[in-house]
Design a protein around this motif. Structure first.
Motif, PDB file in Angstrom:
ATOM      1  N   VAL A 222      11.782  70.134   1.910  1.00  0.00           N
ATOM      2  CA  VAL A 222      11.116  71.405   1.631  1.00  0.00           C
ATOM      3  C   VAL A 222      11.828  72.498   2.422  1.00  0.00           C
ATOM      4  CG1 VAL A 222       8.954  72.697   1.769  1.00  0.00           C
ATOM      5  CG2 VAL A 222       8.912  70.242   1.260  1.00  0.00           C
ATOM      6  N   PRO A 223      12.424  73.488   1.746  1.00  0.00           N
ATOM      7  CA  PRO A 223      13.165  74.531   2.467  1.00  0.00           C
ATOM      8  C   PRO A 223      12.232  75.438   3.248  1.00  0.00           C
ATOM      9  CG  PRO A 223      13.037  75.042   0.134  1.00  0.00           C
ATOM     10  CD  PRO A 223      12.469  73.668   0.287  1.00  0.00           C
ATOM     11  N   ALA A 224      12.766  76.106   4.254  1.00  0.00           N
ATOM     12  CA  ALA A 224      11.996  77.069   5.027  1.00  0.00           C
ATOM     13  C   ALA A 224      11.580  78.237   4.143  1.00  0.00           C
ATOM     14  CB  ALA A 224      12.824  77.572   6.207  1.00  0.00           C
ATOM     15  N   ALA A 225      10.504  78.907   4.521  1.00  0.00           N
ATOM     16  CA  ALA A 225       9.930  79.951   3.677  1.00  0.00           C
ATOM     17  C   ALA A 225      10.923  81.052   3.362  1.00  0.00           C
ATOM     18  CB  ALA A 225       8.683  80.533   4.349  1.00  0.00           C
ATOM     19  N   GLU A 226      11.746  81.434   4.337  1.00  0.00           N
ATOM     20  CA  GLU A 226      12.668  82.535   4.092  1.00  0.00           C
ATOM     21  C   GLU A 226      13.767  82.148   3.107  1.00  0.00           C
ATOM     22  OE1 GLU A 226      12.091  81.184   7.001  1.00  0.00           O
ATOM     23  OE2 GLU A 226      13.915  80.769   8.155  1.00  0.00           O
ATOM     24  N   CYS A 227      14.001  80.843   2.966  1.00  0.00           N
ATOM     25  CA  CYS A 227      15.004  80.384   2.004  1.00  0.00           C
ATOM     26  C   CYS A 227      14.382  80.124   0.635  1.00  0.00           C
ATOM     27  CB  CYS A 227      15.656  79.092   2.495  1.00  0.00           C
ATOM     28  SG  CYS A 227      16.486  79.272   4.084  1.00  0.00           S
ATOM     29  N   ASP A 228      13.094  79.731   0.652  1.00  0.00           N
ATOM     30  CA  ASP A 228      12.447  79.307  -0.589  1.00  0.00           C
ATOM     31  C   ASP A 228      11.950  80.500  -1.397  1.00  0.00           C
ATOM     32  OD1 ASP A 228      11.539  77.363  -2.334  1.00  0.00           O
ATOM     33  OD2 ASP A 228       9.557  77.273  -1.423  1.00  0.00           O
TER      34      ASP A 228
END
Length: 242
Positions: A222-228
């Motif tokens: 699961v990617p980090a929020a800033e990447c997702d």
């Protein structure tokens, strides 16, 4: 090391073989309807052992398109979130066994603990079946942590209290999550399959649920929020139907 701690590989094929053995006396019955299949697919993609963000988006959209209410989708997610309790099931009973080997057993079942067991566990046949599949867990949890024992029963009861998803489907959902290629939790597969059959599921529906489980992907991360970024708008359907 004792033989009790020896590693054992449970394969996907062995999970299916165990299920087919339990299904031998079960009548065929009807197939899953579209809504049931969609909620099972959502469950296996949202399971902590799969946790497929794109698959969850797609499965939520499919479930809503199939007629699921937001309450049914959320109840499915709450049900599946309890999969993490397998950490307690496997870890706690093994902790008790190791402590006994070392001569430092857990606290005895005193009057307070006995009262909790009577109130929360009692003689409900569900928990008798549970104890046969996962022997020693409930007593071990009660011995080590009455607070965790109470929390276990309270959290597991949540999706059964709201009741927007019928019990038979809940059991098929739980069975499918336990049967995914990245989990293969055979005690849960057996327990939930038996409960689903008891509630009226036939061979065809159980096999379809197992097929959906078998198609679940490996955990993609699961990617980090800033990447997702934000959850995408709209509901494209990149995941093929089974």
């Amino acid at each position: 090391m004792t033989t009790r701690l020896r590693r054992t590989l449970v394969t996907v094929a062995e999970v299916r073989e165990a299920a087919e053995t339990l299904l031998e006396p079960v009548p065929d019955g009807p197939d899953l309807d579209g809504l049931s299949a969609a909620l099972i697919r959502l469950a296996v993609h949202a399971s902590v052992c799969t946790l497929d963000p794109a698959g969850i988006d797609d499965a939520v959209c499919r479930a809503l398109d199939a007629g699921a209410t937001p309450e049914q989708v959320q109840e499915t997610l709450v049900l599946v979130s309890a999969l993490g309790v397998h950490t307690l099931m496997e870890g706690t009973r093994r902790l008790s066994a190791i402590l006994r080997e070392r001569g430092t057993p857990a606290a005895p079942i005193d009057e307070e603990r006995a009262g909790l067991r009577s109130r929360l566990h009692g003689d409900d046949p569900y928990w008798a079946d549970f104890d046969r599949e996962i022997p020693g867990f409930l007593d071990a949890l009660l011995e080590h942590s009455p607070d965790a024992y109470q929390a276990f029963f309270a959290y597991c009861a949540l999706p059964w209290r709201s009741g927007t998803v019928r019990g038979r489907l809940k059991e098929l959902i739980a069975m499918a999550c336990d049967a995914t290629p990245t989990h293969r939790y055979l005690p849960g597969v057996r327990l939930h399959l038996a409960n689903a059959v008891r509630l009226g599921a036939g061979r065809i529906a159980v096999r379809r649920a197992l097929d959906i489980a078998a198609a679940a992907p490996s955990h993609p991360g699961v990617p980090a929020a800033e990447c997702d970024g934000r959850v995408r708008a709209g509901c494209p359907h990149p995941v093929p139907l089974i």
